[in-house]
Scaffold this motif. Structure first.
Motif, PDB file in Angstrom:
ATOM      1  N   ASN A  33       0.797  -1.230   0.000  1.00 54.70           N
ATOM      2  CA  ASN A  33       0.000   0.000   0.000  1.00 54.70           C
ATOM      3  C   ASN A  33       0.828   1.277   0.000  1.00 54.70           C
ATOM      4  O   ASN A  33       0.422   2.275  -0.608  1.00 54.70           O
ATOM      5  CB  ASN A  33      -0.941   0.015   1.207  1.00 54.70           C
ATOM      6  CG  ASN A  33      -2.010  -1.054   1.111  1.00 54.70           C
ATOM      7  OD1 ASN A  33      -2.470  -1.390   0.024  1.00 54.70           O
ATOM      8  ND2 ASN A  33      -2.400  -1.602   2.259  1.00 54.70           N
ATOM      9  N   GLU A  34       1.985   1.278   0.687  1.00 52.05           N
ATOM     10  CA  GLU A  34       2.672   2.547   0.897  1.00 52.05           C
ATOM     11  C   GLU A  34       4.151   2.548   0.544  1.00 52.05           C
ATOM     12  O   GLU A  34       4.792   3.593   0.650  1.00 52.05           O
ATOM     13  CB  GLU A  34       2.519   2.980   2.367  1.00 52.05           C
ATOM     14  CG  GLU A  34       1.073   3.165   2.813  1.00 52.05           C
ATOM     15  CD  GLU A  34       0.985   3.684   4.237  1.00 52.05           C
ATOM     16  OE1 GLU A  34       1.740   4.607   4.585  1.00 52.05           O
ATOM     17  OE2 GLU A  34       0.159   3.150   5.005  1.00 52.05           O
ATOM     18  N   CYS A  35       4.707   1.409   0.180  1.00 54.23           N
ATOM     19  CA  CYS A  35       6.148   1.362  -0.116  1.00 54.23           C
ATOM     20  C   CYS A  35       6.459   1.443  -1.601  1.00 54.23           C
ATOM     21  O   CYS A  35       7.620   1.295  -1.998  1.00 54.23           O
ATOM     22  CB  CYS A  35       6.768   0.095   0.489  1.00 54.23           C
ATOM     23  SG  CYS A  35       6.886   0.160   2.288  1.00 54.23           S
ATOM     24  N   TYR A  36       5.454   1.645  -2.419  1.00 50.59           N
ATOM     25  CA  TYR A  36       5.660   1.948  -3.834  1.00 50.59           C
ATOM     26  C   TYR A  36       5.242   3.400  -4.052  1.00 50.59           C
ATOM     27  O   TYR A  36       4.049   3.730  -4.036  1.00 50.59           O
ATOM     28  CB  TYR A  36       4.842   1.015  -4.724  1.00 50.59           C
ATOM     29  CG  TYR A  36       5.416  -0.378  -4.841  1.00 50.59           C
ATOM     30  CD1 TYR A  36       6.424  -0.659  -5.760  1.00 50.59           C
ATOM     31  CD2 TYR A  36       4.953  -1.406  -4.029  1.00 50.59           C
ATOM     32  CE1 TYR A  36       6.950  -1.948  -5.879  1.00 50.59           C
ATOM     33  CE2 TYR A  36       5.474  -2.690  -4.139  1.00 50.59           C
ATOM     34  CZ  TYR A  36       6.474  -2.951  -5.066  1.00 50.59           C
ATOM     35  OH  TYR A  36       7.000  -4.210  -5.165  1.00 50.59           O
ATOM     36  N   VAL A  37       6.219   4.277  -4.209  1.00 50.54           N
ATOM     37  CA  VAL A  37       5.950   5.715  -4.267  1.00 50.54           C
ATOM     38  C   VAL A  37       6.699   6.336  -5.442  1.00 50.54           C
ATOM     39  O   VAL A  37       7.602   5.718  -6.032  1.00 50.54           O
ATOM     40  CB  VAL A  37       6.374   6.405  -2.942  1.00 50.54           C
ATOM     41  CG1 VAL A  37       5.518   5.913  -1.781  1.00 50.54           C
ATOM     42  CG2 VAL A  37       7.846   6.155  -2.656  1.00 50.54           C
ATOM     43  N   ASN A  38       6.331   7.575  -5.738  1.00 50.08           N
ATOM     44  CA  ASN A  38       7.043   8.354  -6.751  1.00 50.08           C
ATOM     45  C   ASN A  38       8.259   9.012  -6.109  1.00 50.08           C
ATOM     46  O   ASN A  38       8.145   9.614  -5.037  1.00 50.08           O
ATOM     47  CB  ASN A  38       6.141   9.431  -7.342  1.00 50.08           C
ATOM     48  CG  ASN A  38       4.894   8.851  -7.980  1.00 50.08           C
ATOM     49  OD1 ASN A  38       3.790   9.002  -7.452  1.00 50.08           O
ATOM     50  ND2 ASN A  38       5.064   8.182  -9.102  1.00 50.08           N
ATOM     51  N   LYS A  39       9.387   8.868  -6.741  1.00 51.09           N
ATOM     52  CA  LYS A  39      10.603   9.458  -6.197  1.00 51.09           C
ATOM     53  C   LYS A  39      10.499  10.972  -6.135  1.00 51.09           C
ATOM     54  O   LYS A  39      10.851  11.602  -5.136  1.00 51.09           O
ATOM     55  CB  LYS A  39      11.806   9.032  -7.035  1.00 51.09           C
ATOM     56  CG  LYS A  39      13.147   9.473  -6.467  1.00 51.09           C
ATOM     57  CD  LYS A  39      14.288   8.913  -7.291  1.00 51.09           C
ATOM     58  CE  LYS A  39      15.630   9.312  -6.700  1.00 51.09           C
ATOM     59  NZ  LYS A  39      16.767   8.755  -7.501  1.00 51.09           N
ATOM     60  N   ASP A  40      10.020  11.583  -7.180  1.00 51.19           N
ATOM     61  CA  ASP A  40       9.784  13.023  -7.224  1.00 51.19           C
ATOM     62  C   ASP A  40       8.865  13.302  -8.397  1.00 51.19           C
ATOM     63  O   ASP A  40       8.400  12.397  -9.081  1.00 51.19           O
ATOM     64  CB  ASP A  40      11.106  13.817  -7.332  1.00 51.19           C
ATOM     65  CG  ASP A  40      12.016  13.290  -8.435  1.00 51.19           C
ATOM     66  OD1 ASP A  40      11.514  13.013  -9.543  1.00 51.19           O
ATOM     67  OD2 ASP A  40      13.219  13.115  -8.181  1.00 51.19           O
ATOM     68  N   SER A  41       8.608  14.564  -8.643  1.00 52.77           N
ATOM     69  CA  SER A  41       7.690  14.935  -9.717  1.00 52.77           C
ATOM     70  C   SER A  41       8.238  14.602 -11.100  1.00 52.77           C
ATOM     71  O   SER A  41       7.480  14.474 -12.061  1.00 52.77           O
ATOM     72  CB  SER A  41       7.386  16.438  -9.636  1.00 52.77           C
ATOM     73  OG  SER A  41       8.596  17.193  -9.715  1.00 52.77           O
TER      74      SER A  41
END
Length: 218
Positions: A33-41
């Motif tokens: 749920n929360e450990c796949y994120v966008n590094k930055d914009s």
């Protein structure tokens, strides 16, 4: 006998199973749920928060799912363990529990070391900071899972030793040769009977004319 759900849920073995089940949900749920994120914009794709290592996230999810389904399976085994009449089947169930618990303890140990190592190498960007709490939760509950699965393995080993000791105690009076006959039991005169087989112990022997009962004459 009939299964008492309340007593079963109060058993330490059951509480340990439920705890490991919850911990597995926390680990793979946090990663998914929360450990796949966008590094930055500038990077719209989802990256694994653990040093952008996809293997770390995949391994944590895999171990969590194995533990999740394994807990359900052995929960059912514990529930119906007393209904297993075959001693060999009980032995297989305890050995399977011992092997699986030890294997899961090892997998969780590897998961904890792997995730902690990758987390130390992670550079927290603004995007990665959003999943930092979930990453720490996955690492923490991976460590706790090691302890509980080790305890489950030790309990399974204790059950196996206890079962083995009881089997030896029950069979030590008989010879090791399968074709050997049962030893005779002493008769009333204190002299061993010459017959090769007598009634086994712990069986009720009825007198031909019990006291207080007269054979009716017809």
């Amino acid at each position: 006998g009939a299964i008492d759900p309340v007593d079963f849920l109060k058993q330490p073995q059951t509480l340990l199973r439920v705890t490991t089940w919850i911990f597995s949900i926390v680990v793979f749920g946090s990663i998914v749920n929360e450990c796949y994120v966008n590094k930055d914009s500038q990077h719209p794709e989802l990256l694994c928060i653990f040093n952008e290592n996809e293997s770390a996230c995949s391994y944590g999810i895999a171990v969590g799912l194995i533990a999740f389904f394994g807990c359900i399976f052995f929960f059912v085994v514990d529930l119906y363990f007393q209904q297993i009449s075959s001693v060999k089947d009980r032995k297989r169930a305890v050995l399977l529990d011992l092997g699986f618990s030890g294997f899961l303890a090892f997998l969780w140990f590897v998961a904890f070391c792997f995730l902690a190592n990758q987390w130390q190498r992670t550079t927290l960007t603004r995007g990665f900071s959003q999943g930092a709490d979930a990453a720490r939760a996955a690492i923490t509950f991976s460590f706790f899972s090691i302890i509980i699965w080790v305890v489950l393995a030790l309990r399974a080993l204790q059950r196996y030793r206890l079962g083995t000791d009881m089997s030896l105690f029950a069979t030590e009076q008989f010879g090791t040769d399968p074709s050997a006959s049962y030893p005779g039991y002493p008769g009333g005169s204190g002299v061993e009977s010459t017959e090769t087989y007598q009634s086994p112990p712990f069986t009720e022997t009825l007198e031909p004319n019990p006291k207080g009962y007269q054979v009716p004459a017809y």
